[in-house]
Design a protein around this motif. Structure first.
Motif: not given
Length: 730
Positions: A461-470
């Motif tokens: 499996a190839l897994t990813a995450k993208l998140g941001a806080v402002y």
């Protein structure tokens, strides 16, 4: 760029601190690790994370993990009766869909073949050893690999530095004792920590002696399937935790951890007494003897390298073994009266042996307009799973003989390895925080005696995450993330096999070609922090596919039996919202100094996208409110709390088998806890739980039960109960 440079200084301080806790550095906000695998101010984390620390565990007199996390929104721990708690439930998915780690060590998968004589759960963690429990909600496989489909629970036990002064030679010693009426148990814990020069050591020993956890007192104290009281058991456990850390020099620190846990339970299975499974085939003399054991050894090394490739490296290697031994005794009538077997012992043993390696590299990079905290690393885990089943005939015409029984899955070995990289990046003078992660995992499993029916299984499996806080202001921030999760098929998924000896019935075939289950989660939220407290609100949507489910292949396999297997056939969605607040009422309203309130609300809905049915493991609407007080000197205080849970009935259940699940009524339970320190080093605690003696069920304990199911009162939670503790620090 002043803020960014301060951030760099703080990071270097954390990496060099050795035994210093994160709270010693970040005095302005709570620090968490689970969301990024490195210490981060929770306001910079683009995900929902709940934290239960040792102070909260002590305040609530929590005696197991279920009690420790009971007040966290969207989280629970199912389980009751002889085998206890099974695993965590995060936002509607339970057990092996949630990654559980203790001190960076992955815990084995739970094993539940469905029979009432064998379970192997892996959450018998001694609460008196715990420093903190972090619950990372939502798919987290980009950090933790397989099983983090619904989230991860990252548990850390106490270190010597948590109990000693920050610098210099020091010794800490304490004893703690308690009594808890829900299971009539006594507890004694001794703790000793020391720092002499560059060596730190820790010893924590806990002994418990008690009985089964009571159900509500209104249940019938009778023998048979209608029994409403819990089956009587004598239960005792011992846990020994040893740690030693040595600061070799300014750059290198090594550590050694050893832990031994043992739990024994002996009792009468009165709920099966007189049970007639078919005409003339009656069970009597029902009893059980269980033993659960766990031992682990970990060696770890931290290197403050400050090289071009990494500033800090931590690696560790662990040997972990857990064993569940269950012995069930019963008698059935012998021929010619019946085709029973006399008095027998059914031995059902299961063992997991695991070797684990984990390495993580951290690098801080300062650019002209941004600051980056990069983490990358590798995990490698081997696991051996063995079942040993046997029936011993003790009395009757078969006396003195035994029969080897085939376990539900063959003895097998598995290997998991993964590599990951993550960047926690700060832009716009740290007003914008972006988190991006990527991980690749590979999983193989193979029975020790492989065959055409039980071949080797492979998946990746190839897994990813993208998140941001402002950070809109110093008080208000918003966040969002997209994250992926996956769960490799367990050995039980891949190789479970069953065939009845009867002329009719069912055959269950193994399916070693199963694919990983997958998820993708979307979450957004707001955080508001002021000197009077914190308010957090989040909404989420999780989409799941390739769920592994039981599927009928044929009504007749050519021998008059139904043919079943497991397949990746289901899709599901779970969505919801959570609100959590902590308010200092003295600051907010001018109330008496030390008065505070906690509140949370969790709403969750789930649906099987294949048939439109509800998901049974999804919790009903729940809310929690607490009003607490502690005087300025922290000499005395207390807390009054109410937990309310809506009912779950009708279409809230799947009813996929054509029968209606019994309704789980709504309830509200009131608890009261208090503490008093008559001396600086002596703390007394007391708690009254379910103060109004409410009769209620946890919905998890009613999954699969119908209105005609016998002994429903045996699934109730305890009625009014109480506990007391005393701790003295030398």
């Amino acid at each position: 760029m002043t803020i960014k440079k301060n951030k760099l200084a703080i990071l270097v301080g954390l990496l060099c601190a050795g035994t210093a806790s994160a709270q010693d550095v970040y005095t302005f906000d709570e620090v968490v690790v689970s969301a990024t695998r490195s210490e981060q101010n929770i306001s910079d984390v683009a995900a929902s994370v709940d934290v239960v620390n040792s102070e909260t565990i002590e305040e609530n007199l929590a005696q197991d993990l279920e009690q420790a996390i009971a007040n966290e929104p969207g989280v629970s721990m199912p389980g009751t009766g002889r085998f206890g708690n099974s695993g965590f439930n995060i936002r509607g998915l339970s057990d092996n869909y949630v990654k559980t780690m203790v001190d960076g060590v992955e815990q084995p998968s739970s094993f539940n073949p469905g029979a009432d004589v064998m379970r192997k759960y892996n959450n018998n963690v001694e609460t008196d050893t715990l420093q903190r429990v972090e619950i990372s909600k939502g798919p987290a496989s980009s950090l933790y690999g397989s099983d983090a489909l619904a989230g991860a629970v990252i548990i850390r036990t106490k270190n010597p530095g948590d109990l000693l002064v920050a610098e210099g030679d020091d010794t800490y010693a304490s004893v703690k004792g308690g009594y808890y009426s829900a299971d009539e148990s006594y507890k004694a814990t001794a703790t000793l920590a020391n720092r002499t020069g560059d060596l730190e050591t820790l010893l924590i020993f806990t002994h418990r002696d008690g009985h089964e956890t009571a159900t509500h007192g209104s249940g019938a104290d009778i023998e048979g399937r209608e029994r409403g009281q819990a089956d009587p058991f004598d239960i005792n456990s011992d846990n020994l935790l040893l740690k030693a850390f040595y600061q070799l020099n300014d750059a290198h620190r090594i550590g050694l951890t050893g832990e031994i846990y043992n739990r024994e339970a002996d009792g009468l299975v009165l709920s099966n007494e007189g049970y007639e499974i078919m005409p003339g085939f009656v069970y009597t003399r029902n009893s059980a003897s269980d033993e659960d054991k766990r031992k682990r050894v970990t060696f770890e090394h931290e290197w403050q390298a400050n090289t071009v490739a990494f500033d800090h490296l931590k690696w560790q290697v662990t040997a972990l073994e857990s064993e569940s031994n269950h012995n069930t005794f019963d008698e059935t009538p012998e021929p010619p009266t019946s085709f029973g077997h006399g008095y027998r012992q059914r031995m059902r043993n299961g063992v997991d042996k695991s070797a684990q390696f984990d390495a993580q590299f951290d690098k801080a990079i300062e650019l002209e307009n941004s600051f980056h905290e990069i983490s990358y690393g590798v995990n490698y885990i081997t696991n051996e799973f063995d079942l040993d089943y046997r029936d011993y005939y003790l009395e009757g015409y078969k006396a003195g003989t035994s029969v080897d029984k085939t376990g539900e899955v063959p003895n097998a070995e598995s290997v998991k390895w993964g590599i990951f990289v993550q960047d926690q990046a700060f832009f716009l003078e740290e007003r914008l925080v972006v988190n991006a992660g990527l991980r690749y995992d590979k999983f193989t499993a193979e029975p020790k005696q492989a065959s055409e029916d039980n071949p080797k299984s492979k998946s990746d499996a190839l897994t990813a995450k993208l998140g941001a806080v402002y950070h809109w202001t110093e008080s208000l921030s918003s966040y969002g993330n997209i994250s992926q999760g996956y769960k490799a098929p367990t050995l039980q998924d891949l190789y479970y096999f069953y065939e009845t000896d009867a002329a009719s019935g069912a055959v269950f075939e193994a399916n070693p070609n199963l694919k990983p289950e997958e998820s993708i989660g979307y979450e957004t939220g707001l955080r508001f922090t002021q000197d009077f407290g914190r308010i957090e609100f989040s909404v989420y949507y999780n989409d799941y596919k390739n769920f592994i489910e039981t599927h009928k292949l044929a009504d007749d396999n050519g021998q008059g039996k139904e043919l079943w297997t497991k397949e990746n056939i289901s899709k599901a969605e779970i969505y919801g919202a959570e609100l959590k607040t902590h308010l200092a009422l003295d600051v907010l309203f001018g109330a008496p100094t030390g008065l505070y309130s906690d509140m949370s609300v969790a709403y969750t809905q789930g649906e099987d996208k294949e048939n439109g049915e509800a998901l049974d493991t999804v919790a009903p609407l729940s809310g929690y409110f607490a009003l607490g007080y502690a005087d300025v000197e922290n000499t005395y205080g207390g807390k009054l709390s109410v937990k309310a849970v809506a009912g779950k009935s009708g279409s809230d259940w799947s009813n996929s088998n054509g029968t209606e699940n019994v309704g789980a009524p709504g309830y509200a339970v009131t608890d009261l806890t208090a503490f008093y320190r008559p001396l600086t080093d002596l703390t007394l605690r007391a708690g009254l739980f379910n103060a109004f003696d409410k009769k209620y069920w946890d919905y998890n304990d009613l999954i699969g039960a119908e209105s005609t199911t016998e002994g429903l009162d045996r699934r109730t939670q305890p009625g009014r109960n109480w506990g007391i503790e005393a701790e003295y620090v030398f």
